[in-house]
Design a protein around this motif. Structure first.
Motif, mmCIF file in Angstrom:
data_model
loop_
_atom_site.group_PDB
_atom_site.id
_atom_site.type_symbol
_atom_site.label_atom_id
_atom_site.label_comp_id
_atom_site.label_asym_id
_atom_site.label_seq_id
_atom_site.Cartn_x
_atom_site.Cartn_y
_atom_site.Cartn_z
ATOM 1 N N GLU A 84 3.415 -11.374 11.735
ATOM 2 C CA GLU A 84 4.684 -10.826 11.257
ATOM 3 C C GLU A 84 5.696 -11.947 11.056
ATOM 4 O OE1 GLU A 84 7.875 -7.252 12.346
ATOM 5 O OE2 GLU A 84 6.290 -7.820 13.761
ATOM 6 N N GLU A 87 -4.987 -3.459 10.501
ATOM 7 C CA GLU A 87 -4.997 -3.683 11.949
ATOM 8 C C GLU A 87 -6.379 -3.381 12.529
ATOM 9 O OE1 GLU A 87 -2.383 -2.412 15.890
ATOM 10 O OE2 GLU A 87 -1.905 -1.590 13.914
ATOM 11 N N ASP A 97 3.064 -5.847 2.882
ATOM 12 C CA ASP A 97 4.072 -4.954 3.434
ATOM 13 C C ASP A 97 3.551 -4.339 4.733
ATOM 14 O OD1 ASP A 97 2.226 -3.041 2.316
ATOM 15 O OD2 ASP A 97 3.847 -1.578 2.336
ATOM 16 N N PRO A 98 4.423 -3.790 5.588
ATOM 17 C CA PRO A 98 3.983 -3.249 6.884
ATOM 18 C C PRO A 98 2.911 -2.173 6.762
ATOM 19 C CG PRO A 98 6.370 -3.508 6.846
ATOM 20 C CD PRO A 98 5.899 -3.771 5.456
ATOM 21 N N GLN A 99 2.968 -1.349 5.716
ATOM 22 C CA GLN A 99 1.976 -0.283 5.571
ATOM 23 C C GLN A 99 0.578 -0.857 5.376
ATOM 24 O OE1 GLN A 99 2.150 3.144 5.836
ATOM 25 N NE2 GLN A 99 -0.077 2.978 5.640
ATOM 26 N N PHE A 154 4.097 -9.196 6.637
ATOM 27 C CA PHE A 154 3.113 -9.956 7.402
ATOM 28 C C PHE A 154 2.410 -10.939 6.476
ATOM 29 C CE2 PHE A 154 3.854 -6.225 9.813
ATOM 30 C CZ PHE A 154 3.520 -6.479 11.136
ATOM 31 N N ALA A 157 -0.399 -3.868 6.166
ATOM 32 C CA ALA A 157 -0.759 -4.582 7.390
ATOM 33 C C ALA A 157 -1.275 -3.621 8.456
ATOM 34 C CB ALA A 157 0.451 -5.355 7.908
ATOM 35 N N GLU A 158 -0.656 -2.457 8.549
ATOM 36 C CA GLU A 158 -1.114 -1.458 9.527
ATOM 37 C C GLU A 158 -2.535 -1.004 9.201
ATOM 38 O OE1 GLU A 158 0.016 3.102 10.906
ATOM 39 O OE2 GLU A 158 1.570 1.816 10.039
ATOM 40 N N GLU A 159 -2.850 -0.867 7.915
ATOM 41 C CA GLU A 159 -4.192 -0.459 7.520
ATOM 42 C C GLU A 159 -5.224 -1.544 7.807
ATOM 43 O OE1 GLU A 159 -4.104 0.961 3.481
ATOM 44 O OE2 GLU A 159 -2.292 2.135 3.847
ATOM 45 N N SER A 182 0.852 -1.193 0.000
ATOM 46 C CA SER A 182 0.000 0.000 0.000
ATOM 47 C C SER A 182 0.885 1.238 0.000
ATOM 48 C CB SER A 182 -0.899 0.008 1.231
ATOM 49 O OG SER A 182 -1.728 1.153 1.252
#
Length: 318
Positions: free
Chosen positions: A295, A286, A278-280, A310, A282-284, A245
């Motif tokens: 992770e 959450e 990707d982490p971005q 993740f 995955a954060e969205e 993202s």
């Protein structure tokens, strides 16, 4: 060169003019006319070759008119012509291949193929022309609606890249006909899943599909449906998906940039049947109870450094 009048049957009008005559009727130098002609995807022809029809003259006048009216500058008109040429070339190739398959299945001898092709042109060209304009207008309306109030310099999207595992090895082990059917199933099912879930297919490459969405949870749902659906397919290789993202660059119906590259790289690092985000992204995701994120160890992503992605799984229902 036309073979037994087949090309003329599909053009549906006689070839009357040389390239110089077309340029003269449009009021431009021949080199400029050829520039537009090449942008549409057609090679230059000899000066004395009578290859062009009245429609070729009108098409050139239309392209030039878009410049003189100020709708676009010449470079943007050339980009438009190039996009039209590339899109319609692929469509035309697919339609011609389908037509050849129909004649094969009907058992039409090779000696009778030209006549059969001419008959087919009379039957299919008018309907296909109507459908082409209809589909294009619908797609243009949807695209314009999405982009009407969007700052194109700051587009952020969720990008997904999915491909079939060990496809190259499999392609050496099955017949050409089996390979074609497998690709047809993969591309057809993938397009259905992406569009029905609210995403957009950017392009398919035989064994892979690139898609985009406006929301991370839609991208994750598409990825899960792709993996689950293709896993149920008979003789279908396992699928793996990478999701990312972030900002993307739009250009002529395609997307570019680090976010797209990251989704592609994560796909190559994914295990068969799995999804890496990707982490971005995955954060969205959450807090979204529809998904379970885990992770994994930091990975070296070629050209992009190290990151800790993740895995994305469907949350277990109670």
């Amino acid at each position: 060169m036309d073979r037994d009048g087949v090309a003329d049957a599909f053009l549906r009008e006689p070839r009357r003019y040389t390239s110089r005559q077309v340029a003269e009727m449009a009021g431009v130098p021949v080199y400029r006319a050829r520039r537009f002609w090449r942008a549409l995807g057609f090679p230059n022809v000899p000066d004395d070759a009578v290859e062009f029809t009245d429609s070729d003259v009108e098409a050139l006048k239309t392209l030039l008119g878009m410049v003189t009216s100020g709708i676009y500058d010449e470079e943007h008109v050339l980009l438009t012509a190039r996009a039209l040429g590339q899109a319609t070339a692929r469509l035309a190739e697919s339609q011609a291949e389908l037509g050849a398959e129909v004649l094969d299945q009907a058992g039409v001898p090779l000696a009778e193929r030209p006549r059969a092709w001419r008959r087919r042109a009379e039957r299919v060209v008018p309907d296909l022309a109507k459908l082409l304009v209809y589909a294009w207008q619908r797609q243009l309306a949807a695209a314009a609606g999405r982009l009407a109030d969007q700052d194109m310099s700051a587009v952020r999207l969720a990008v997904g890249f999915a491909d079939l595992v060990a496809f190259t090895r499999l392609s050496r082990q099955i017949t050409a006909a089996e390979l074609a059917r497998l690709i047809d199933r993969f591309e057809g099912r993938s397009a259905d899943i992406v569009t029905s879930s609210g995403g957009r297919v950017v392009k398919t490459l035989g064994d892979s599909v690139l898609f985009i969405t406006d929301k991370a949870h839609v991208a994750a749902e598409i990825a899960l449906r792709l993996v689950e659906t293709h896993a149920r397919g008979r003789d279908m290789p396992e699928l793996r998906v990478g999701l990312a993202s972030g900002p993307v660059i739009w250009r002529m119906g395609d997307v570019f940039g680090t976010t797209v590259n990251l989704a592609s790289r994560l796909t190559a690092l994914s295990l068969p049947g799995s999804i890496l985000a990707d982490p971005q992204l995955a954060e969205e995701l959450e807090g979204d109870r529809a998904f379970r994120l885990r992770e994994v160890n930091r990975l070296s992503v070629r050209g992009l450094g190290e990151l800790a992605p993740f895995t994305v799984q469907r949350a277990e229902t109670p």
